[in-house]
Design an enzyme around this catalytic site. Structure first.
Site, PDB file in Angstrom:
ATOM      1  N   ASP A  74       0.866  -1.193   0.000  1.00  0.00           N
ATOM      2  CA  ASP A  74       0.000   0.000   0.000  1.00  0.00           C
ATOM      3  C   ASP A  74       0.899   1.238   0.000  1.00  0.00           C
ATOM      4  OD1 ASP A  74      -1.988   2.059   0.702  1.00  0.00           O
ATOM      5  OD2 ASP A  74      -3.238   0.386   1.386  1.00  0.00           O
ATOM      6  N   GLY A  78      -4.057   6.516   0.128  1.00  0.00           N
ATOM      7  CA  GLY A  78      -5.495   6.404  -0.119  1.00  0.00           C
ATOM      8  C   GLY A  78      -5.829   6.288  -1.588  1.00  0.00           C
ATOM      9  N   SER A 127       1.638   0.000  -6.070  1.00  0.00           N
ATOM     10  CA  SER A 127       1.424  -1.409  -6.377  1.00  0.00           C
ATOM     11  C   SER A 127       2.005  -1.860  -7.729  1.00  0.00           C
ATOM     12  CB  SER A 127      -0.081  -1.695  -6.283  1.00  0.00           C
ATOM     13  OG  SER A 127      -0.378  -2.948  -6.772  1.00  0.00           O
ATOM     14  N   HIS A 147      -9.607   1.124  -6.806  1.00  0.00           N
ATOM     15  CA  HIS A 147     -10.785   0.564  -7.457  1.00  0.00           C
ATOM     16  C   HIS A 147     -11.192   1.311  -8.723  1.00  0.00           C
ATOM     17  CE1 HIS A 147     -10.894  -2.239  -4.347  1.00  0.00           C
ATOM     18  NE2 HIS A 147     -11.993  -1.923  -3.707  1.00  0.00           N
ATOM     19  N   HIS A 172     -11.736  -8.253  -3.647  1.00  0.00           N
ATOM     20  CA  HIS A 172     -12.772  -7.584  -2.856  1.00  0.00           C
ATOM     21  C   HIS A 172     -13.532  -6.571  -3.699  1.00  0.00           C
ATOM     22  CE1 HIS A 172     -14.250  -5.529   1.000  1.00  0.00           C
ATOM     23  NE2 HIS A 172     -14.803  -6.722   0.915  1.00  0.00           N
ATOM     24  N   ASP A 173     -14.743  -6.263  -3.257  1.00  0.00           N
ATOM     25  CA  ASP A 173     -15.605  -5.261  -3.900  1.00  0.00           C
ATOM     26  C   ASP A 173     -15.969  -5.637  -5.341  1.00  0.00           C
ATOM     27  OD1 ASP A 173     -15.610  -3.473  -1.571  1.00  0.00           O
ATOM     28  OD2 ASP A 173     -13.493  -3.239  -2.045  1.00  0.00           O
TER      29      ASP A 173
END
Ligand code: SAH
Ligand code: MG
Length: 214
Positions: A74, A78, A127, A147, A172-173
């Site tokens: 990470d 954010g 990333s 995302h 996820h998501d």
């Protein structure tokens, strides 16, 4: 492994940590990581998108139990949807000196309080850049980073080739119905993984999808 759970203390810590991982999905993640470690020997685990370490507690626990290392990637600045003015913004994670988000201190505190510092290694940075030089096969890959369309596509391209044969990809998501949430994890990661013929779906819990690599 049915009936087995993470310790109450770690579970409570995970649930009191800022973040976006519901309890049932955290448990599904934990079970999937333990199963993956049982089928792929020695290979480490990797998470893309740790934020304050909420999902990392479940995965770190699974790594510790399996004698593996979990890499937690990470940049801690954010995602788009975490920035000021967006839906998932939390002003408490803004560093007043820089005016930028910085979730690293929160992440470190969570790993310390969970007593997971010997099982989890934070990779602080972008990333795609980390993926570009990564060569180690992974028993378990959890993708929960940016995302947007481009970040999701780059995570698919950069990380999924490193899942070992018999290893697991968790995403996820994933929202097949656009009414439930954003499209990129579904369109840029989940569908391409299935369409590649390299992965088959094992389970679905909420927005979490667990795929096994052939
Ligand atoms: N798994 C977490 C939530 C992750 S939120 C939980 O359980 O609560 C998504 C995270 O992805 C954010 O912390 C953000 O900083 C990180 N992220 C987004 N794009 C990134 C990129 N390109 N490189 C590294 N990290 C990224
Ligand atoms: Mg998420």
């Amino acid at each position: 492994m049915t009936g087995v759970r993470m310790s109450t203390a770690r579970r409570e810590l995970a649930l009191s940590t800022k973040g976006f991982m519901p309890a049932d999905e955290g448990e599904a993640l934990w079970n999937a990581a333990l199963a993956a470690a049982a089928s792929v020997h020695e290979a480490p685990m990797l998470e893309v998108g740790s934020y304050c370490g909420r999902s990392t507690v479940w995965l770190g626990d699974a790594a510790e139990r399996s004698g593996r290392t979990l890499f937690a990637v990470d940049h801690h600045r954010g995602s788009e949807e975490n920035q000021a003015g967006w839906e998932h913004h939390d002003p408490e994670v803004v560093d007043p000196r820089t005016g930028m988000m910085d979730t690293l201190p929160f992440f470190r505190r969570t790993m310390h309080e969970a007593d997971l510092e010997s099982s989890v290694i934070a990779l602080v940075g972008r990333s795609p850049q980390a993926a570009a030089t990564w060569t180690t096969p992974l028993s378990f890959l959890f993708v929960d980073g940016g995302h947007g369309e481009e970040p999701a596509r780059l995570d698919f391209e950069g990380w999924t080739p490193h899942v070992a044969s018999g290893g697991t990809l968790a995403i996820h998501d994933v929202f097949p119905d656009p009414a439930d949430g954003g499209r990129p994890p579904y369109e840029q990661i989940y569908l391409p993984a299935l369409e590649s013929g390299r992965f088959s779906e094992v389970s679905a819990t909420g927005s979490l999808r667990v795929l096994r690599r052939h």
